[in-house]
Enzyme design. Structure first.
Site, PDB file in Angstrom:
ATOM      1  N   ARG A   1     -35.425 -24.571 -14.279  1.00 17.14           N
ATOM      2  CA  ARG A   1     -34.573 -23.331 -14.627  1.00 17.14           C
ATOM      3  C   ARG A   1     -33.584 -22.799 -13.120  1.00 17.14           C
ATOM      4  O   ARG A   1     -32.657 -22.091 -13.418  1.00 17.14           O
ATOM      5  CB  ARG A   1     -35.119 -22.212 -15.125  1.00 17.14           C
ATOM      6  CG  ARG A   1     -35.755 -22.442 -16.349  1.00 17.14           C
ATOM      7  CD  ARG A   1     -36.517 -21.613 -17.076  1.00 17.14           C
ATOM      8  NE  ARG A   1     -37.235 -21.975 -18.232  1.00 17.14           N
ATOM      9  CZ  ARG A   1     -38.439 -22.249 -18.077  1.00 17.14           C
ATOM     10  NH1 ARG A   1     -39.167 -22.057 -17.042  1.00 17.14           N
ATOM     11  NH2 ARG A   1     -39.271 -22.610 -19.151  1.00 17.14           N
TER      12      ARG A   1
ATOM     13  N   GLU B   1     -49.981 -20.410 -11.149  1.00 13.77           N
ATOM     14  CA  GLU B   1     -50.935 -19.399 -11.825  1.00 13.77           C
ATOM     15  C   GLU B   1     -51.713 -20.184 -12.790  1.00 13.77           C
ATOM     16  O   GLU B   1     -52.941 -19.692 -13.236  1.00 13.77           O
ATOM     17  CB  GLU B   1     -50.232 -18.087 -12.529  1.00 13.77           C
ATOM     18  CG  GLU B   1     -49.186 -18.454 -13.498  1.00 13.77           C
ATOM     19  CD  GLU B   1     -48.427 -17.225 -14.137  1.00 13.77           C
ATOM     20  OE1 GLU B   1     -49.119 -16.281 -14.554  1.00 13.77           O
ATOM     21  OE2 GLU B   1     -47.064 -17.463 -13.881  1.00 13.77           O
TER      22      GLU B   1
END
Length: 185
Positions: A66, A103
Site C-alpha cells: 500500500r 504484530e
C-alpha cells in the site's frame, strides 16, 4: 487556506474498520477505500506533500504494497524519484534484505543495493504505522544505502502499538495524517 480538520474528517469518512482480520483479536483499519475515491486519495497525497515540502527530498521509497500508490503519487507531487521496497524475490538485481516481526507474524523486505546513496534525501511511505517492525526494517534498508531519511510518512499512525516510538527512537520524524487511536473519527 486549507482546513486540516475538514480534510481529516474526509479521510476518516473512507476508513473502514474490519474486526478480527487477518486474525481474531485484531481490528484492521482498511484504508483501501481512500485509494478508490479520487478526492480522498488526492487529499491524502496533498496533505503529506505539504508537510514534506517540494524540493526537500530526492527520492520516495514506497513499502509494499500500500505504500506503492501513495508513494508514487507523492514522488510525482514532490518532483522526486520513486523506489520500491519489496517482498523477497521480487527485485532482479543485488539487494539488501531485512527480516522483521509484525504484530501477527514475521516478514522480510528487500531494497536494491543501488536504490539510493550518500547524499540522497529520502521519505519512506507506507499506509499504516503499527508496531514499527516494517518501519524499522525499511529505515534499516534505506540507511544501508547511505541515504538520509527525511521522514517516515503514513496515512495512519497507531501510537498505542508502539511503532511511532520505535521510529522516533531512531531519530526519524514521522509524518502521519490520522491518529488511529483517536476516540472520535
Amino acid at each position: 487556506m486549507f482546513d486540516r480538520d475538514a480534510a481529516e474528517r474526509l479521510l476518516w469518512s473512507r476508513v473502514q474498520d474490519v474486526p478480527d482480520w487477518p486474525q481474531p483479536g485484531i481490528l484492521f483499519r482498511d484504508l483501501t477505500p481512500l485509494l478508490a475515491d479520487p478526492v480522498t486519495f488526492a487529499t491524502a497525497v496533498d496533505l503529506v506533500a505539504v508537510q514534506i515540502g517540494r524540493g526537500n527530498v530526492d527520492l520516495v521509497v514506497g513499502v509494499e504494497a500500500r505504500g506503492f500508490p501513495y508513494g508514487a503519487a507523492l514522488a510525482y507531487h514532490l518532483g522526486a524519484g520513486f523506489v520500491t521496497l519489496r517482498k523477497p524475490g521480487k527485485l532482479p538485481r543485488l539487494v539488501h534484505a531485512q527480516s522483521y516481526d509484525l504484530e501477527y507474524g514475521s516478514a522480510t523486505l528487500e531494497l536494491h543495493q543501488d536504490a539510493a546513496g550518500p547524499g540522497s534525501r529520502v521519505v519512506i511511505v507506507d499506509d499504516v504505522l503499527a508496531t514499527g517492525g516494517t518501519a524499522c526494517a525499511a529505515i534499516d534498508l534505506v540507511q544501508r544505502t547511505g541515504a538520509t531519511i527525511v521522514s517516515f510518512a503514513v496515512i495512519m499512525d497507531l501510537p498505542s502499538l508502539g511503532g511511532s516510538s520505535r521510529v522516533r527512537e531512531r531519530g526519524i520524524s514521522i509524518t502521519a495524517l490520522l491518529d488511529g487511536d483517536a476516540p472520535v473519527h
